[in-house]
Scaffold this motif. Structure first.
Motif, PDB file in Angstrom:
ATOM      1  N   UNK A  83     -10.672  41.304  48.093  1.00  0.00           N
ATOM      2  CA  UNK A  83     -11.519  40.232  47.924  1.00  0.00           C
ATOM      3  C   UNK A  83     -10.966  39.775  46.260  1.00  0.00           C
ATOM      4  N   UNK A  84     -11.050  40.813  45.449  1.00  0.00           N
ATOM      5  CA  UNK A  84     -10.713  40.238  44.184  1.00  0.00           C
ATOM      6  C   UNK A  84      -9.254  39.711  43.892  1.00  0.00           C
ATOM      7  N   UNK A  85      -8.248  40.512  44.152  1.00  0.00           N
ATOM      8  CA  UNK A  85      -6.972  39.924  43.971  1.00  0.00           C
ATOM      9  C   UNK A  85      -6.802  38.822  44.939  1.00  0.00           C
ATOM     10  N   UNK A  86      -7.415  38.795  46.284  1.00  0.00           N
ATOM     11  CA  UNK A  86      -7.111  37.686  47.031  1.00  0.00           C
ATOM     12  C   UNK A  86      -7.738  36.417  46.435  1.00  0.00           C
ATOM     13  N   UNK A  87      -9.001  36.430  45.939  1.00  0.00           N
ATOM     14  CA  UNK A  87      -9.364  35.217  45.438  1.00  0.00           C
ATOM     15  C   UNK A  87      -8.564  34.668  44.326  1.00  0.00           C
ATOM     16  N   UNK A  88      -8.233  35.581  43.522  1.00  0.00           N
ATOM     17  CA  UNK A  88      -7.429  35.054  42.465  1.00  0.00           C
ATOM     18  C   UNK A  88      -6.175  34.530  42.766  1.00  0.00           C
ATOM     19  N   UNK A  89      -5.588  35.253  43.769  1.00  0.00           N
ATOM     20  CA  UNK A  89      -4.166  34.503  44.541  1.00  0.00           C
ATOM     21  C   UNK A  89      -4.532  33.554  45.012  1.00  0.00           C
ATOM     22  N   UNK A 131     -11.373  54.696  52.274  1.00  0.00           N
ATOM     23  CA  UNK A 131     -10.462  53.637  52.116  1.00  0.00           C
ATOM     24  C   UNK A 131     -11.018  52.182  52.248  1.00  0.00           C
ATOM     25  N   UNK A 132     -12.462  51.871  52.810  1.00  0.00           N
ATOM     26  CA  UNK A 132     -12.680  50.546  53.045  1.00  0.00           C
ATOM     27  C   UNK A 132     -13.577  50.171  51.957  1.00  0.00           C
ATOM     28  N   UNK A 133     -14.590  50.880  51.590  1.00  0.00           N
ATOM     29  CA  UNK A 133     -15.444  50.417  50.348  1.00  0.00           C
ATOM     30  C   UNK A 133     -15.492  51.288  49.535  1.00  0.00           C
ATOM     31  N   UNK A 134     -14.596  52.397  49.212  1.00  0.00           N
ATOM     32  CA  UNK A 134     -14.356  53.273  47.949  1.00  0.00           C
ATOM     33  C   UNK A 134     -15.307  54.201  47.645  1.00  0.00           C
ATOM     34  N   UNK A 135     -15.538  54.800  46.419  1.00  0.00           N
ATOM     35  CA  UNK A 135     -16.379  55.650  45.977  1.00  0.00           C
ATOM     36  C   UNK A 135     -17.568  55.200  45.051  1.00  0.00           C
ATOM     37  N   UNK A 136     -17.386  53.818  44.622  1.00  0.00           N
ATOM     38  CA  UNK A 136     -18.521  53.566  43.843  1.00  0.00           C
ATOM     39  C   UNK A 136     -18.372  53.516  42.261  1.00  0.00           C
ATOM     40  N   UNK A 162     -10.245  49.193  49.814  1.00  0.00           N
ATOM     41  CA  UNK A 162      -9.119  48.140  49.958  1.00  0.00           C
ATOM     42  C   UNK A 162      -9.917  46.792  50.418  1.00  0.00           C
ATOM     43  N   UNK A 163     -10.931  46.782  50.897  1.00  0.00           N
ATOM     44  CA  UNK A 163     -11.801  45.500  51.138  1.00  0.00           C
ATOM     45  C   UNK A 163     -12.232  44.962  49.760  1.00  0.00           C
ATOM     46  N   UNK A 164     -12.327  45.587  48.652  1.00  0.00           N
ATOM     47  CA  UNK A 164     -12.967  45.157  47.488  1.00  0.00           C
ATOM     48  C   UNK A 164     -11.615  44.681  46.873  1.00  0.00           C
ATOM     49  N   UNK A 165     -10.379  45.431  46.956  1.00  0.00           N
ATOM     50  CA  UNK A 165      -9.269  44.797  46.230  1.00  0.00           C
ATOM     51  C   UNK A 165      -8.722  43.598  46.747  1.00  0.00           C
ATOM     52  N   UNK A 197      -9.595  50.015  44.085  1.00  0.00           N
ATOM     53  CA  UNK A 197      -9.478  50.435  45.099  1.00  0.00           C
ATOM     54  C   UNK A 197     -10.378  51.774  45.176  1.00  0.00           C
ATOM     55  N   UNK A 198     -10.235  52.502  44.309  1.00  0.00           N
ATOM     56  CA  UNK A 198     -11.216  53.664  44.104  1.00  0.00           C
ATOM     57  C   UNK A 198     -12.649  53.416  43.959  1.00  0.00           C
ATOM     58  N   UNK A 199     -13.070  52.193  43.274  1.00  0.00           N
ATOM     59  CA  UNK A 199     -14.294  52.165  43.065  1.00  0.00           C
ATOM     60  C   UNK A 199     -14.970  51.158  44.557  1.00  0.00           C
ATOM     61  N   UNK A 200     -14.229  50.232  44.855  1.00  0.00           N
ATOM     62  CA  UNK A 200     -14.370  49.603  45.881  1.00  0.00           C
ATOM     63  C   UNK A 200     -13.916  49.143  47.297  1.00  0.00           C
TER      64      UNK A 200
END
Length: 435
Positions: free
Chosen positions: A360-366, A318-323, A355-358, A350-353
């Motif tokens: 960062x990406x959505x949080x920065x845009x928001x 869940x934290x850093x995904x599957x790559x 919940x932390x990756x999500x 979420x699958x790649x990076x």
């Protein structure tokens, strides 16, 4: 050439938008170490190098805003941790996906840097009210120019990509709607063309409100023409977006525009959380969709089941995904057939990076939209406020559309960087003057 002929702000706008409209879709150059270079990365790098060497402009990498700074660091650095956490291969029947190594970790970090380059360019060079007005003008004007090949494909079917680049980038059947065709041109899919046209409608509407012409047309004429063009794109979602947002861009107070954009942002952030915690009322929505249209209900059910499968796998890490390399997807354990369909950007991230990756990406845009409320306080004219509110609406609907679709493009990052750049320019200038 454009950097020699234009200001750095205008040149950057064209350098990011024009390649997205004109370069071939789903074509990449795969070089050692760096990720595959395509229309979503090559223009970013080209614009950055042009600013650095032709204009002699330094690009600030970290903003003053502390939250934005940390989100950028997490966005760029988290794929490195993801790769180190996935050293084992994935085997499904005849499918073998190698484990990730230090080489892949470095490659993923470089890919994130290339993706986020437009954000830095917008943050550095699109900070003024004039730059924001140019942003709307270029989107609207590009929509008018692009309407020519679009109307051609509405009549003749999507052929330009095949004629010029030698192949069709997607399923041709998906571009057939209601006895006609969706225009595709060079974007790769008719839905992307429709979404861009909707953005042009909002931009033209804002220009009409401030009495600014779009080429040879008045803002009102451009808006009407682009709205008719959008109808021919045969995308119900983009048409509904335009019908909802164009009146807001034309008549709503800038403060209310920013509030509505912020509400869209919150929906985009809350939906993945509700889906992840299994709190989203999927069954109730399915019943409503069934009463409206069996075809829509079937499409919705297919989407939800795919999201459930992908979320189940993502929650194993869940934290850093599957790559990368398709490691986040679902494969038949016997045949190796890919069973997953990834539509929404959020479930891909979420699958790649993880919940932390999500975050960062959505949080920065928001964050760039949420900061607009502060920026409005220091706007010096109503014209500037209208422009800022309209751009917030454009980015807000883009972020909301990342829930059902993967409409993340370099232009999205450029607009986000422009909003944060304007915020920092007016906010920190005001704070320094008040001391």
């Amino acid at each position: 050439m454009i950097y020699q002929r234009m200001s750095v702000g205008r040149a950057t706008l064209w350098a990011i938008l024009a390649p997205y409209l004109l370069l071939p879709a789903r074509l990449s150059v795969d070089l050692p170490l760096i990720p595959p270079l395509d229309k979503s990365t090559i223009p970013n790098l080209a614009a950055y190098l042009a600013c650095l060497f032709f204009k002699g402009k330094h690009v600030t990498l970290l903003p003053k805003d502390r939250m934005a700074r940390w989100l950028i660091i997490i966005y760029v650095a988290s794929p490195f941790i993801t790769a180190l956490n996935n050293p084992e291969p994935i085997i499904a029947g005849p499918i073998f996906i190698k484990g990730m190594a230090l080489y892949d970790a470095l490659s993923d970090v470089i890919r994130q840097l290339l993706f986020v380059l437009p954000f830095w360019l917008g943050f550095a060079f699109l900070r003024s009210a004039k730059d924001h007005e140019d942003l709307l003008m270029i989107v609207a004007f590009a929509g008018l120019l692009y309407s020519l090949p679009m109307f051609f494909e509405v009549r003749m079917s999507p052929q330009l990509h095949t004629w010029i680049y030698g192949y069709f980038p997607h399923s041709f059947a998906q571009q057939m709607r209601d006895g006609g065709f969706r225009p595709v041109v060079f974007m790769g899919h008719g839905l992307l063309v429709a979404f861009f046209t909707m953005t042009s409608v909002i931009a033209a509407t804002a220009l009409w409100r401030i009495h600014r012409k779009v080429g040879f047309f008045s803002g009102g004429q451009a808006t009407l023409y682009l709205m008719v063009l959008l109808v021919f794109c045969k995308s119900m979602a983009s048409l509904l977006y335009a019908l909802a947002l164009a009146p807001l861009a034309a008549f709503a107070k800038p403060k209310n525009q920013v509030r509505i954009a912020s509400a869209m942002v919150l929906v985009a952030l809350i939906y993945p959380a509700l889906r992840g915690w299994d709190l989203f009322p999927s069954e109730m929505i399915h019943e409503i969709a069934t009463s409206y249209s069996a075809e829509r209900a079937q499409s919705y059910d297919f989407r939800i089941k795919n999201e459930d499968m992908l979320l189940d796998k993502a929650n194993q890490r869940p934290y850093f995904g599957w790559g990368s390399w398709g490691r986040n997807r679902i494969y038949d354990p016997v045949t190796g057939r890919d069973l997953s369909v990834t539509d929404g950007r959020w479930v891909i991230v979420i699958g790649q990076y993880g919940w932390i990756g999500l975050f960062a990406e959505f949080g920065l845009l928001a964050l760039t939209i949420l900061r607009c409320a502060r920026t409005l306080r220091y706007c010096t004219s109503k014209r500037e406020s209208i422009i800022l509110g309209s751009i917030a609406l454009i980015l807000g609907i883009n972020l909301l559309d990342l829930i059902p679709n993967n409409t993340m493009i370099p232009w999205t990052w450029l607009v986000a960087g422009a909003l944060l750049g304007r915020y920092e320019q007016v906010f920190y200038k005001q704070r320094s003057q008040s001391r």
